[in-house]
Each structure stands twice: as structure tokens, then as C-alpha cells.
Write an enzyme that holds these catalytic residues in place. Sequence first.
Site, PDB file in Angstrom:
ATOM      1  CB  SER A   3      60.143 -33.077  -7.882  1.00  0.00           C
ATOM      2  OG  SER A   3      59.171 -33.626  -8.766  1.00  0.00           O
ATOM      3  CG  ASP A   4      63.442 -39.017  -8.316  1.00  0.00           C
ATOM      4  OD1 ASP A   4      62.918 -39.383  -9.394  1.00  0.00           O
ATOM      5  OD2 ASP A   4      64.296 -39.694  -7.727  1.00  0.00           O
ATOM      6  CD1 TRP A   5      58.039 -39.301 -13.338  1.00  0.00           C
ATOM      7  CD2 TRP A   5      59.824 -38.021 -13.008  1.00  0.00           C
ATOM      8  NE1 TRP A   5      58.262 -38.587 -14.499  1.00  0.00           N
ATOM      9  CE2 TRP A   5      59.353 -37.795 -14.326  1.00  0.00           C
ATOM     10  CE3 TRP A   5      60.934 -37.310 -12.585  1.00  0.00           C
ATOM     11  CZ2 TRP A   5      59.960 -36.902 -15.206  1.00  0.00           C
ATOM     12  CZ3 TRP A   5      61.550 -36.418 -13.461  1.00  0.00           C
ATOM     13  CH2 TRP A   5      61.052 -36.223 -14.749  1.00  0.00           C
TER      14      TRP A   5
END
Length: 798
Positions: A230-232
Site C-alpha cells: 500500500s502507499d503509506w
Amino acid sequence: MSLKYEKLIRKMTLAEKAIMMSGKNTWETVDLEKYGIPSMVMSDGPHGLRRQAGAGDHLGLNASLPATCFPTAAGVANSWDEALGEEIGEALAEEAVTMGVNVILGPGLNIKRSPLCGRNFEYFSEDPYHAGKMAAAYVRGIQSKGIAACPKHFAANSQELRRMANDSVVDERTFREIYTTGFEIAIKEGKSKSIMSSYNEVNGVYANENSHMLQEILVDEWGFDGFVVSDWGGSNDHALGVKNGSHLEMPGTGKSGMYDIIHAVENGDLDEAVLDQRLDELLNVIFSTHQATEDAKGKTFDVEAHHNLARKAAEESIVLLKNEDQILPLKPGTKVAVIGDFAKTPRYQGAGSSLVNPAKQPEVILDVIGSTDLDVVAYEQGYIRNRKPNQKLTKAAVELAKKADIVLFFGGLDEISESEGLDRTHMSMPAAQETLLNELTTVNKNIIVVLSAGSAIEMPWYPYVKGIVHGYLGGQAGASAMLNILTGKVNPSGKLNETYPIHYEDTPAYAYYPSKERSSEYRESLYVGYRYYTTVGKSTRFPFGYGLSYTTFEYKDLKIDTEGVTFTIKNTGNVSGTEIAQLYVGKSSETVFRPVRELKGFVRVELQPGEEKEVRIGFDDKTFRFYDTRTDSWEIESGTYQIMIGENAQQMVLEGALDVKGTVENGGYKKEELPEYFSGKIKDISDEKFRILYGKEIPDGSWSGEIRMNDAVCQLYYGKGILGKLLCAALKLLLKISDWKGKPNLNVLFNYNMPIRGYAKMTGDVVTMKMAEALTEMANGHRIKGTVHLIKAAINRE
């Protein structure tokens, strides 16, 4: 499906398997010593490593280890040089392994749907084929050293405003042809071991839990066998993400992510066999990249060699946009005045999670111009970054300009103009710079504008200057590279990765960008960038693929066969140079709407004066295809295709035709139903026409006034809770302060765009999802009930 690490996984408890699917902290995965599972380290690194030395944070607020700052992707894309991209990737990997980094989070290859996207400096192109080829080269280079690349952000991530609370509403054909083709090339040709999902929803489903994207397209069609991260803070429902093809939730969420998965398995919402498969795929990359960093312990990288590579990359990336009266290259002894703050304090990289701590002091024009044979009269600052015009500085610059034969004006976009978390609101340069330029052109007709910016800008001053050279964000060696171009030591060869419109209002997505509320509707469809301008005949300042040289080239002898095209390029000037020839393909059709031409290949050709070479550009599986929503697959329409070789997207120099036997006889569209899409006149698409294209009802993206878990913090101002209003007001004040200072406040920007559930994903389990739900209740005016639920959730940490 058999598992590579089945014996190991069988030994693990459900809790141990579940905790592996979330980060240990900001940058590392969980290590389990008793099973011999090491931690895997990730680092931002699209144009240079950002390996933080102390406590990690996603926003780059803490110091990072020194690393080479290469030109950003928007710059290197102008080189159209896949070999250069691979070389940069290798250098990035060499530095990564010495810092113990297993995964480089890059390259970024989202499509430049609008020039205003705040992260365009991190992305390659407005064209998916171009972006994909450059990204695949980076991936190959990075992974040649045994670690993993991580192309991002998958997919249709086109704006920074409310980026974690935004639904990209896009028809399937556009999604496949424009917004995923680049990723397809990076995965298939680069063999990337990981990929990062984007923050946004795609057609109502978050990218990180979207089975259509992560399973049907990524795995089933493209054969991806790595892991999805996932993106952060971009994980919404972690268990659903794991079920539908995601692997790793980042950053670490303490035990909340673990509990999400355990409960889902126990409730029957997640099959434990699926969890085992995801863990096996993740472990495969953890183990395969571990040896590279182990072997590199105690080693260093060659700082000087990488600095020289950064200079080479900058030289190939610089674009000569105007050269009236052959004012460039500058002749020895030319009396030049150097004007502009950027000449003293360079802008050489973007802001945000990609911020690099340069391994070598970034070069400065004023420091290196003395090594040239130019006669520098003097320097004047001329303007102050992010301030109104300064009369005293303007006057001094104008007086200096009167004393010189040629004025070198250094300007562009300042740090606050383009940044992660912040979209631009216009395409102009800062007012102080434009005002100064207007004054300078009244006293000296020989003005050369040297630009530093990560994206397209308007140029109302274009007619009044004689030279324009664009260095984009040229990295730590950008100054010497630029002077090599200006003095003719290097012949410019860069060509634009994006169209420069005359006015922002000319852009195809103008009426649809950014999203007004929850939904970002991609009503312009395929007509992104040059696809729109060339189809409707709209004038531009500079077309996609445009760039001048100090020499001239002649194209001739086009030959077309079923496998590709062959033609000859000759250098007709008196200096050596490099030309970038571009293959475009088009087809007239009554049943498939298309842009008039689309890029399908390119080649760089180096030629000595008078030399000519026969070059070849082959066709591939993407040359003639279109995505057919009738069959949910790629098809080729039978018929005659126009084959064009261009110097840029506007200027075709060789043309021919090829009859192609396709897989279908027609495309199935009805011209009378979608006349705007067949003509390309898509700037005012009605709900009715978009509904036909979309193939289903358009989702209602309007905001009702009720705050939901996935609404951005900036929307709390319109909620019923007083605390939310106060928080929003404080964030807006801090944004104004950072704007005044001229430096983006990344922490504020991240919070401003983050949904409420993001606090459960970015605080390392300090705030749980139940606590975030309670905060949402409070934001909707239920202060007492919300407070009670908040206390209960804080006590019961699950």
C-alpha cells in the site's frame, strides 16, 4: 497452488502470519528470528535514495543518508533514453544495497492527466507507452543488483488534493489504454518484484483492495508474481486488501492490522489459504533481496562516478525550446549578465517523500560559470522566491541587463509551486519573475530564459525572448550540465515528455480537474495531452516530443512491413547531434473512436555531421490494439492504419499506410451516440454521453455534509463538530504560513488530505480503527456518544 515456503508457513501461527502483512515500523517489514525471516527495508528513491538514518518518517522530516540526487523522472523522460534509465537504476541500486535497502519505492509513472498535479515532477510522461518504456528501464537497472523496484502509484492517481479520499471514475477502455498500459510495460518488460497501490479509489473501490486491478489485471493478465504494498497510509480495509491481492500494509500499524486479518479469518471473510499464498509471495521477495544487502555490508559507492552520471542524465534531459537568431550556443567571450535567484540558490529536485540529501554539494550556476569562457559582467538576484516583485531588486537587474550583450535569466517554479500533497492552482511562473522578465525585455533584446521546473508552465513572455532552455529539475549536477548546453560543449537532444499549452484553459481535463467533491470524473477519456491537441487541431506552445538541436536532421526512405518500419536519418548540420525519432500510429474508423495519432515507438540516433543511418522501429503487441469492452480483452480492428514518423507529436516527416488483418472487423461504438468522442471535442461532455461511455450509472460523488471515515480532514471544516472545524482552521493557517515562507509543510499537507481512518493507519496503533470511528461520530456533532465510544475503543485496543 503450491507454496515455495509451505513448510515454513505451516509452522507459523495465524497471528504470526497476520503480523507479517503489516510493517514493523515506517520502512521495515516484520522479522521473525525463530523462522529465519529477516526484515526487509524499503526506501523512497525515484531519483535518489532517501534512507533515513534515525527514526523513520514517511514525510522526510528526519535526516536521511547522503545519496546521489539524479534528475527527477520528468527530466530523465526528456532523454527518451532507455539505456540511460537502466544505468540510473543500476546506480540507485548500488547505493541502496550499501545502505541496507531491499526495495526502492519507484519509479513513479502516473500519467500527467493535468499539468497542475503537484507530483508531476516525479512522473515520466503524459503518454503511457513512453512512461512504461522508461519505467521498465529503471526497473531492470534496479533489479540487476538483486533488489526490488516498486513502480507506483497503481493506478489512475492524478491529483494530490484529497488524494486519499478521492474516487477516480474512469471507463474501462480509458483505464486500460491510458492509465495502466505504462504499468503493464513496467511489469512485463521490467519483471518488477513489487508494485505500490495508489491512495485513491478506482470506480468506487480502493486501489489497495481492488480485485479487478490486483488480481484480474496484475496477476491473471500480466503474470505478476511479486508483492503489492500500500502507499503509506493507503490501506483502507487490510483484510479485504489481502483477500483481493494486496500483501503489505505500510507503515507499521502495530497490532491493529494483525487483528484485522485474524478476525477476518476467524469470521470466514478471509480464507487462510489465501493468506498463506500472500505470505509466500511476500517471503519470496524478502528472501531473494536479502542476500544483496548482506553481500554489500561495509561497502560504499563511487560518489564521483555517480555525480558524473547525474550530469550525463541532466545533459540528455535538457530541452532547447527556442533559439531565435541562433543565439545559442554562446560564443567564447560573450558578455553575459546572470540574473535570477535560481542562479544562486538552485531548484534541482522536488519536495515531499522523494527529497534527497545529496551525496555531493549540489552545483550552483554562479560557482561553475567561472569555468566557462564567457565574460560574466555581474550577477543580480532580481526577485525573491515566492514574494511580490521587489522594486529595488528589479531596478538593479534592469540596470545590469543594459550592460551586457546577452542576459541569462534563471527562473521557473519555486518549491511551494509544486509539491507532494499540493496541486498547483495555475500554470504561471511566480509573479515576481514574470514582472522582472517583462522589464528586462524592454532594455535588452537578447534574453535567454533558463528554466527549472518539474512541469509545464505558461509562457506569455515567449515572443519577447530569444532563447528558452528547460532543465526541468536537473539533480545535483544540473548546473554544469546546463552550462555545457549553453556553451555548446554538449548539443541538446532532449524532447518534451508533455505538451505545453498556450493557456491552462486549453487543457482537455480543464473542466474536470481536480475533482470538485468525492468523484474525479475522467470525462476526457483517451484525449490526454497530445492525443487531444492533435485530434482537434488545437495550437500549443510546444507539442509533446518537441525539442531543438544545434544541428538539423533530414528523414527519408520510409519502408513499412508487417514487423515494423525502417527509415534513414541524416545529420545535415555542421556539429554532431542526437535525434529522437518517434513512431505514431492512427486509424480512421466509424466504430472505434481514437486520437488522430498515438505514440507506438521511438529511437535515439547519434550522428556526426553529414552522417546518415538507417534505423528500425519494430511493431509490438501494443502497436495496433484497442481495449474492447465487448470482449473485455485487447483486440485489433481490421483495416488500414496510418504509419507516421515524427520529430514530435505535431510534426510528421514521413507517412505511409499498412493494411492489418485484425481480430475484429469493427469496434462496436456508435458514432451517432458519441460524436464528441469521435471528434475529440471532449471539453463539455454531458452526463448522458459520459454515462454511455462509462457503461453504467455515474456514481454520485456529491458530499451530503455527513463526515465519513474516508473523508479528508480538510472536509471537517464543513462538519458539525467544533473540534473538526478548529483543526481544519489551524491546518489552513499553517498552509498559509508555509506558502508565505515558500517551503511546503509536508506534515500539514499530509494531514490536510488524509482521511480520518488514516489516523488508524499512520500512528503505529496509537489510534485504532474503532477510535477513528469514534472521532468520526464526534465530527458529525455526536460529541457525548463519540467520546464514550472513543474511551471504550482506547481501553479495548482491538
